[in-house]
Design an enzyme around this catalytic site. Structure first.
Site, mmCIF file in Angstrom:
data_model
loop_
_atom_site.group_PDB
_atom_site.id
_atom_site.type_symbol
_atom_site.label_atom_id
_atom_site.label_comp_id
_atom_site.label_asym_id
_atom_site.label_seq_id
_atom_site.Cartn_x
_atom_site.Cartn_y
_atom_site.Cartn_z
ATOM 1 N N PHE A 14 0.738 -0.964 0.011
ATOM 2 C CA PHE A 14 -0.027 -0.058 0.007
ATOM 3 C C PHE A 14 0.700 1.296 0.083
ATOM 4 C CE2 PHE A 14 -3.064 -3.195 1.984
ATOM 5 C CZ PHE A 14 -4.305 -2.854 0.929
ATOM 6 N N GLY A 15 1.692 1.507 1.042
ATOM 7 C CA GLY A 15 2.568 2.266 0.900
ATOM 8 C C GLY A 15 3.444 2.760 -0.517
ATOM 9 N N VAL A 79 15.887 -6.464 -2.696
ATOM 10 C CA VAL A 79 16.800 -5.748 -2.229
ATOM 11 C C VAL A 79 17.567 -6.153 -0.951
ATOM 12 C CG1 VAL A 79 16.994 -3.319 -1.219
ATOM 13 C CG2 VAL A 79 15.424 -3.558 -2.806
ATOM 14 N N GLU A 170 -11.283 -11.928 12.037
ATOM 15 C CA GLU A 170 -11.751 -11.947 10.718
ATOM 16 C C GLU A 170 -11.617 -13.501 10.519
ATOM 17 O OE1 GLU A 170 -11.428 -7.842 8.406
ATOM 18 O OE2 GLU A 170 -9.855 -9.097 8.619
#
Length: 250
Positions: A14-15, A79, A170
Protein backbone atom coordinates in the site's frame (compact mmCIF):
# COMPACT_ATOMS: atom_id res chain seq x y z
CA UNK A 1 17.08 22.75 -16.96
CA UNK A 2 18.03 20.42 -14.06
CA UNK A 3 18.06 16.69 -14.73
CA UNK A 4 14.95 14.77 -13.76
CA UNK A 5 15.15 13.30 -10.29
CA UNK A 6 15.34 9.52 -10.05
CA UNK A 7 13.01 8.21 -7.36
CA UNK A 8 13.35 4.59 -6.29
CA UNK A 9 10.54 3.05 -4.26
CA UNK A 10 11.24 -0.26 -2.54
CA UNK A 11 8.04 -2.20 -1.93
CA UNK A 12 4.82 -2.55 -3.89
CA UNK A 13 2.43 -2.73 -0.96
CA UNK A 14 0.00 0.00 0.00
CA UNK A 15 2.71 2.51 0.93
CA UNK A 16 4.91 1.99 -2.09
CA UNK A 17 2.09 1.76 -4.60
CA UNK A 18 0.34 4.90 -3.39
CA UNK A 19 3.64 6.80 -3.27
CA UNK A 20 4.20 5.89 -6.93
CA UNK A 21 0.68 6.93 -7.89
CA UNK A 22 1.01 10.26 -6.11
CA UNK A 23 4.02 11.03 -8.31
CA UNK A 24 1.95 10.80 -11.47
CA UNK A 25 2.66 13.85 -13.60
CA UNK A 26 5.65 14.91 -11.50
CA UNK A 27 8.94 15.72 -13.24
CA UNK A 28 10.61 12.60 -11.87
CA UNK A 29 11.42 9.11 -13.10
CA UNK A 30 10.12 6.49 -10.69
CA UNK A 31 11.40 2.94 -10.31
CA UNK A 32 9.26 0.67 -8.16
CA UNK A 33 11.10 -2.44 -6.97
CA UNK A 34 9.45 -5.44 -5.36
CA UNK A 35 10.34 -9.12 -5.07
CA UNK A 36 6.81 -9.87 -6.25
CA UNK A 37 5.37 -8.41 -9.43
CA UNK A 38 1.93 -7.95 -7.90
CA UNK A 39 0.24 -5.85 -5.25
CA UNK A 40 -1.41 -7.97 -2.57
CA UNK A 41 -4.55 -6.75 -0.82
CA UNK A 42 -3.54 -8.08 2.59
CA UNK A 43 -6.81 -7.30 4.44
CA UNK A 44 -8.48 -10.14 2.51
CA UNK A 45 -5.79 -12.76 3.09
CA UNK A 46 -8.00 -14.36 5.73
CA UNK A 47 -10.52 -15.10 2.97
CA UNK A 48 -7.85 -16.98 1.03
CA UNK A 49 -6.80 -18.78 4.22
CA UNK A 50 -10.35 -20.03 4.71
CA UNK A 51 -11.14 -20.79 1.06
CA UNK A 52 -13.51 -17.90 0.43
CA UNK A 53 -11.32 -16.35 -2.27
CA UNK A 54 -8.53 -17.52 -4.54
CA UNK A 55 -5.12 -15.78 -4.43
CA UNK A 56 -5.69 -14.24 -7.85
CA UNK A 57 -8.74 -12.38 -6.57
CA UNK A 58 -6.70 -10.30 -4.12
CA UNK A 59 -3.55 -9.80 -6.20
CA UNK A 60 -3.14 -7.21 -8.96
CA UNK A 61 -0.09 -7.02 -11.28
CA UNK A 62 1.89 -3.90 -10.41
CA UNK A 63 2.59 -3.15 -14.07
CA UNK A 64 -1.12 -3.28 -14.85
CA UNK A 65 -1.99 -0.97 -11.96
CA UNK A 66 0.64 1.55 -13.09
CA UNK A 67 0.35 0.99 -16.84
CA UNK A 68 -0.96 4.51 -17.59
CA UNK A 69 1.72 6.21 -15.54
CA UNK A 70 4.45 6.81 -18.08
CA UNK A 71 7.05 8.03 -15.59
CA UNK A 72 7.04 4.74 -13.64
CA UNK A 73 8.82 1.47 -14.33
CA UNK A 74 8.44 -1.71 -12.27
CA UNK A 75 11.39 -3.98 -11.57
CA UNK A 76 11.22 -7.47 -10.13
CA UNK A 77 14.06 -7.78 -7.66
CA UNK A 78 15.06 -8.44 -4.07
CA UNK A 79 16.83 -5.63 -2.22
CA UNK A 80 19.67 -6.91 -0.04
CA UNK A 81 21.52 -3.70 0.91
CA UNK A 82 21.74 0.06 0.52
CA UNK A 83 24.72 2.20 -0.49
CA UNK A 84 23.64 5.49 1.06
CA UNK A 85 26.77 7.44 0.16
CA UNK A 86 26.69 6.20 -3.42
CA UNK A 87 22.88 6.51 -3.59
CA UNK A 88 22.38 2.98 -4.81
CA UNK A 89 19.92 0.24 -3.96
CA UNK A 90 21.76 -3.09 -4.05
CA UNK A 91 19.74 -5.97 -5.47
CA UNK A 92 20.55 -9.64 -5.29
CA UNK A 93 21.22 -9.52 -9.03
CA UNK A 94 22.11 -5.90 -9.71
CA UNK A 95 21.60 -2.34 -8.49
CA UNK A 96 19.47 0.76 -9.02
CA UNK A 97 20.70 4.34 -8.65
CA UNK A 98 18.51 6.98 -7.04
CA UNK A 99 18.33 10.66 -6.13
CA UNK A 100 15.45 10.11 -3.72
CA UNK A 101 14.64 6.83 -1.97
CA UNK A 102 11.36 5.63 -0.49
CA UNK A 103 11.45 2.49 1.67
CA UNK A 104 8.04 0.87 1.98
CA UNK A 105 8.99 -2.71 2.69
CA UNK A 106 6.08 -3.52 5.00
CA UNK A 107 6.19 -5.61 8.15
CA UNK A 108 6.95 -9.15 9.23
CA UNK A 109 5.46 -11.36 11.92
CA UNK A 110 6.94 -11.02 15.41
CA UNK A 111 7.19 -14.10 17.60
CA UNK A 112 8.54 -12.27 20.65
CA UNK A 113 11.88 -14.04 20.60
CA UNK A 114 10.43 -17.46 19.80
CA UNK A 115 11.12 -17.74 16.08
CA UNK A 116 10.90 -21.54 16.36
CA UNK A 117 7.12 -21.15 16.70
CA UNK A 118 6.81 -20.01 13.09
CA UNK A 119 6.76 -23.54 11.64
CA UNK A 120 3.91 -24.54 13.93
CA UNK A 121 2.04 -21.23 13.86
CA UNK A 122 2.41 -19.44 10.51
CA UNK A 123 1.59 -15.76 10.28
CA UNK A 124 -0.72 -14.24 7.70
CA UNK A 125 1.24 -11.77 5.60
CA UNK A 126 1.68 -13.51 2.22
CA UNK A 127 -0.21 -15.65 -0.27
CA UNK A 128 1.95 -18.58 0.80
CA UNK A 129 0.92 -18.05 4.43
CA UNK A 130 -2.74 -18.02 3.44
CA UNK A 131 -2.58 -21.16 1.30
CA UNK A 132 -0.60 -22.96 4.02
CA UNK A 133 -3.26 -22.15 6.61
CA UNK A 134 -6.04 -23.18 4.22
CA UNK A 135 -4.29 -26.49 3.60
CA UNK A 136 -3.88 -27.14 7.33
CA UNK A 137 -7.51 -26.31 8.09
CA UNK A 138 -9.00 -28.48 5.36
CA UNK A 139 -6.61 -31.37 6.05
CA UNK A 140 -7.61 -31.27 9.72
CA UNK A 141 -11.24 -31.95 8.79
CA UNK A 142 -10.20 -34.66 6.34
CA UNK A 143 -8.04 -36.42 8.91
CA UNK A 144 -10.76 -36.16 11.53
CA UNK A 145 -13.19 -37.84 9.12
CA UNK A 146 -10.92 -40.90 9.03
CA UNK A 147 -9.94 -40.90 12.71
CA UNK A 148 -11.68 -43.55 14.81
CA UNK A 149 -10.38 -42.49 18.24
CA UNK A 150 -12.76 -39.85 19.70
CA UNK A 151 -10.02 -38.02 21.66
CA UNK A 152 -7.72 -37.83 18.63
CA UNK A 153 -10.63 -36.65 16.51
CA UNK A 154 -11.42 -33.83 18.93
CA UNK A 155 -7.77 -32.78 18.95
CA UNK A 156 -7.71 -32.59 15.15
CA UNK A 157 -10.69 -30.23 15.23
CA UNK A 158 -9.18 -27.77 17.70
CA UNK A 159 -8.06 -24.51 16.08
CA UNK A 160 -6.16 -21.85 18.02
CA UNK A 161 -5.64 -18.28 16.77
CA UNK A 162 -3.24 -16.03 18.68
CA UNK A 163 -4.03 -12.34 18.44
CA UNK A 164 -7.52 -10.82 18.40
CA UNK A 165 -6.77 -7.83 16.24
CA UNK A 166 -8.68 -7.29 13.01
CA UNK A 167 -7.03 -10.20 11.18
CA UNK A 168 -7.42 -12.62 14.08
CA UNK A 169 -11.07 -11.76 14.57
CA UNK A 170 -11.80 -12.07 10.85
CA UNK A 171 -9.97 -15.39 10.61
CA UNK A 172 -11.75 -16.79 13.66
CA UNK A 173 -15.12 -15.71 12.31
CA UNK A 174 -14.41 -17.22 8.90
CA UNK A 175 -13.41 -20.52 10.54
CA UNK A 176 -16.69 -20.44 12.43
CA UNK A 177 -18.58 -19.97 9.18
CA UNK A 178 -16.72 -22.89 7.60
CA UNK A 179 -17.47 -25.19 10.51
CA UNK A 180 -21.12 -24.20 10.91
CA UNK A 181 -22.15 -23.61 7.32
CA UNK A 182 -19.71 -24.28 4.47
CA UNK A 183 -18.77 -27.84 5.46
CA UNK A 184 -22.00 -28.67 7.25
CA UNK A 185 -23.12 -31.44 4.85
CA UNK A 186 -19.74 -32.55 3.49
CA UNK A 187 -18.79 -35.32 5.92
CA UNK A 188 -20.34 -38.57 7.12
CA UNK A 189 -18.43 -39.33 10.32
CA UNK A 190 -17.86 -35.91 11.86
CA UNK A 191 -19.95 -32.85 12.57
CA UNK A 192 -17.79 -29.84 11.54
CA UNK A 193 -19.85 -27.60 13.84
CA UNK A 194 -18.27 -29.39 16.79
CA UNK A 195 -14.86 -27.91 15.91
CA UNK A 196 -13.27 -25.94 18.74
CA UNK A 197 -12.12 -22.46 17.71
CA UNK A 198 -10.17 -20.54 20.37
CA UNK A 199 -9.14 -16.91 19.91
CA UNK A 200 -6.44 -15.73 22.33
CA UNK A 201 -5.71 -12.09 23.11
CA UNK A 202 -3.18 -10.60 25.52
CA UNK A 203 -5.27 -7.47 26.11
CA UNK A 204 -8.49 -7.45 28.11
CA UNK A 205 -10.79 -7.60 25.07
CA UNK A 206 -10.86 -8.48 21.38
CA UNK A 207 -10.08 -5.69 18.93
CA UNK A 208 -8.25 -3.73 21.66
CA UNK A 209 -7.49 -0.79 19.33
CA UNK A 210 -11.18 -0.28 18.58
CA UNK A 211 -13.80 1.37 20.83
CA UNK A 212 -15.06 -0.98 23.58
CA UNK A 213 -18.58 -1.00 22.14
CA UNK A 214 -17.30 -2.40 18.83
CA UNK A 215 -15.17 -4.97 20.65
CA UNK A 216 -18.21 -6.18 22.58
CA UNK A 217 -20.31 -6.41 19.42
CA UNK A 218 -17.60 -8.32 17.55
CA UNK A 219 -17.15 -10.76 20.42
CA UNK A 220 -20.88 -11.40 20.57
CA UNK A 221 -20.88 -12.24 16.87
CA UNK A 222 -17.88 -14.54 17.29
CA UNK A 223 -19.59 -16.42 20.10
CA UNK A 224 -22.63 -16.90 17.86
CA UNK A 225 -20.30 -18.57 15.35
CA UNK A 226 -18.96 -20.96 17.97
CA UNK A 227 -15.71 -19.11 18.67
CA UNK A 228 -14.40 -19.07 22.25
CA UNK A 229 -12.25 -16.14 23.38
CA UNK A 230 -9.57 -15.83 26.05
CA UNK A 231 -8.62 -12.34 27.17
CA UNK A 232 -5.53 -11.27 29.11
CA UNK A 233 -3.81 -14.50 28.09
CA UNK A 234 -0.19 -14.72 26.95
CA UNK A 235 1.27 -17.62 24.99
CA UNK A 236 4.32 -19.04 26.75
CA UNK A 237 4.95 -22.05 24.54
CA UNK A 238 3.84 -23.66 21.28
CA UNK A 239 4.69 -27.22 20.32
CA UNK A 240 3.22 -30.05 18.30
CA UNK A 241 0.92 -30.96 21.20
CA UNK A 242 -0.68 -27.58 21.74
CA UNK A 243 -0.41 -24.05 23.10
CA UNK A 244 0.56 -23.15 26.66
CA UNK A 245 -0.98 -20.02 28.16
CA UNK A 246 -0.34 -17.77 31.10
CA UNK A 247 -3.68 -16.23 31.89
CA UNK A 248 -4.64 -13.35 34.10
CA UNK A 249 -8.16 -12.97 32.80
CA UNK A 250 -11.11 -15.13 31.95
Amino acid sequence: MPERQRVVIVGGGFGGLYAARKLKGAAVDVTLIDRRNFHLFQPLLYQVATGGLSPGEIASPLRAVLSRQRNVEVLLGEVVDLDVEGRRVILRDGEAAYDQLVLATGATDHYFGHDQWEKLAPGLKTVEDATEIRSRVLLAFERAERETDPAARRALLNFVIVGAGATGVELAGALGEIANDTLRHDFRHINPAEAGILLIEGADRVLPTFPPSLSAKAEKQLIALGVRTRHSALVTNIDSEGVTLESGGK
